[in-house]
Write an enzyme that holds these catalytic residues in place. Structure first.
Site, PDB file in Angstrom:
ATOM      1  N   SER A  71      51.499  39.150  38.700  1.00  0.00           N
ATOM      2  CA  SER A  71      50.744  38.320  39.353  1.00  0.00           C
ATOM      3  C   SER A  71      51.689  37.059  39.711  1.00  0.00           C
ATOM      4  CB  SER A  71      49.743  37.520  38.174  1.00  0.00           C
ATOM      5  OG  SER A  71      50.495  37.179  36.953  1.00  0.00           O
ATOM      6  N   HIS A 102      45.127  41.647  40.205  1.00  0.00           N
ATOM      7  CA  HIS A 102      45.421  41.026  41.498  1.00  0.00           C
ATOM      8  C   HIS A 102      45.351  42.379  42.625  1.00  0.00           C
ATOM      9  CE1 HIS A 102      46.151  36.931  40.757  1.00  0.00           C
ATOM     10  NE2 HIS A 102      46.888  37.351  39.603  1.00  0.00           N
ATOM     11  N   LYS A 124      38.734  36.992  41.464  1.00  0.00           N
ATOM     12  CA  LYS A 124      39.756  36.799  42.525  1.00  0.00           C
ATOM     13  C   LYS A 124      39.198  37.476  43.836  1.00  0.00           C
ATOM     14  CE  LYS A 124      43.232  36.968  38.871  1.00  0.00           C
ATOM     15  NZ  LYS A 124      42.421  37.038  37.622  1.00  0.00           N
TER      16      LYS A 124
END
Length: 394
Positions: A181, A209, A240
């Site tokens: 990240s 991610h 996300k």
């Protein structure tokens, strides 16, 4: 404040003296490529909203319809009266999307890690963890009370050495971020799969991610490396690139059934409000039917990354839309962040303990929703501030 709480002020005063004390940045608009901060529109390079799905019309419509049908809350934990049919439907949809036998929904990615690792590992077991793994992995490992062996970042020789040295009889778990990240690099998952098979270790990847970013239609690192069936546990987030909220664990049906009985956050936390699984279902539809949005994300990331490198900034080892601008000391990163914001670019400074000392940075994330005009302005401001702070050559 009582005397025994004065340590709070002492610690905070130390942060202020080191110029790394931060107030929360308050956003006064919807999350997007440009946001309003302190009444001013700025280019947003700090959001995890990779695909801009949080404002996609299909997701908003799905959430509103779910509120009309179910109300705003679920009313209980999943194991009592908090499992609605829409929770079950989204778990089945995630499993289908990830090409696994089953999946289970958690309130967040953080909770997914903290609820899964301690459930499957215990005092007599050992965990092999990458040194740059996310804090939620580290916390989950500590909560398990298992022995923790930390291997050098993405170094498979270091990992295999630790595996060879371990002589215990308990369960073994190898765990790694899929995309890291803070640096934006991708873990060597094929090698992790091979070592797991060779040494009889459970393998787990954190795709926070990578979900919606890597793999076909954003299916993650397992799909990116074509490792279906070879990684035991896949964790992903829905807050996300997916644009919603929550986390999930995808794997076997036995894993799901086990976590229902032994994962403490699952047992003791109220389930998602129904608007959340509804919007997740819509997001997966978008990922499958509008893959061009992911292509746009990668094109934007490559363009902006090249622009930063051409200016002379240190962008580290990034391979993904996460692009750090590494400046060194935390105080310098915070000053750069403040100056960028004053010039209309929101790039959050990040220092220790989130990243190692001396590796403070502005972590930038571009999205599919950014435009070339956004990038032109942002690069111009980065160049201006970088030269003023002697980070790049004048």
């Amino acid at each position: 404040m009582t005397n025994h709480m004065k340590f709070l002020d002492e610690v905070l005063d130390d942060l202020r003296e080191k110029k790394i004390f931060r107030e929360l940045t308050v956003i006064e608009s919807c999350q997007g490529p440009r946001v309003k901060i302190r009444g001013k529109e700025v280019i947003n390079l700090s959001s995890n909203n990779y695909l801009g799905l949080n404002t996609h019309p299909k997701l908003k419509e799905a959430a509103l319809k779910a509120i009309e049908k179910y109300g705003v809350g679920s009313g209980a934990v999943r194991t009592i009266a908090g499992t609605l049919d829409i929770h079950k439907k989204v778990e089945e949809r995630i499993a289908e999307f990830k090409k696994t036998e089953s999946a289970i929904l958690f309130q967040s990615g953080e909770i997914a890690n903290q609820g899964t690792i301690p459930a499957i590992m215990g005092r007599d077991d050992v965990i092999f963890s990458d040194e740059l793994n996310h804090a939620s992995i580290i916390d989950g490992c500590r909560l398990s009370r298992a022995e923790i062996k930390v291997y050098t970042h993405c170094d498979m020789d270091s990992l295999e050495k630790l595996l060879k040295e371990y002589k215990g009889t308990g369960k073994k778990l190898i765990i790694s971020d899929g995309v890291f990240s803070m640096d934006g690099d991708i873990c060597p998952l094929p090698s992790i799969a091979e070592l797991g098979e060779k040494y009889g270790a459970i393998t787990m990847v954190d795709d926070a991610h990578a979900s919606g970013v890597l793999g076909r239609n954003g299916r993650g690192t397992v799909d990116h490396f074509d490792l279906h069936g070879r990684i035991d546990i896949q964790m992903g987030t829905l807050s996300k690139a997916v644009g919603c909220m929550g986390g999930y664990i995808a794997g076997s049906k036995a894993l799901r059934d086990y976590l229902i009985h032994f994962s403490r956050p699952f047992l003791f936390s109220t389930s998602h409000p129904p608007s959340v699984p509804a919007s997740i279902l819509a997001a997966i539809d978008v990922l499958e039917n509008e893959p061009e949005i992911i292509d746009r994300l990668w094109a934007n990331a490559e363009f902006f990354k090249k622009g930063l490198k051409d200016l002379g900034f240190d962008t580290g080892i990034s391979q993904t839309p996460i692009t750090p601008v590494i400046v060194g000391e935390a105080s310098l990163a915070m000053k750069m962040s403040d100056m960028l914001l004053e010039d209309g670019v929101f790039g959050q400074g990040i220092g220790f303990p989130t990243v190692p000392r001396g590796k403070a940075r502005i972590r930038t994330i571009v999205t599919a929703a950014h435009t070339n005009e956004d990038f032109s302005i942002a690069l111009e401001k980065f160049e201006k501030v970088g030269k003023e702070l002697d980070i790049i050559q004048k």
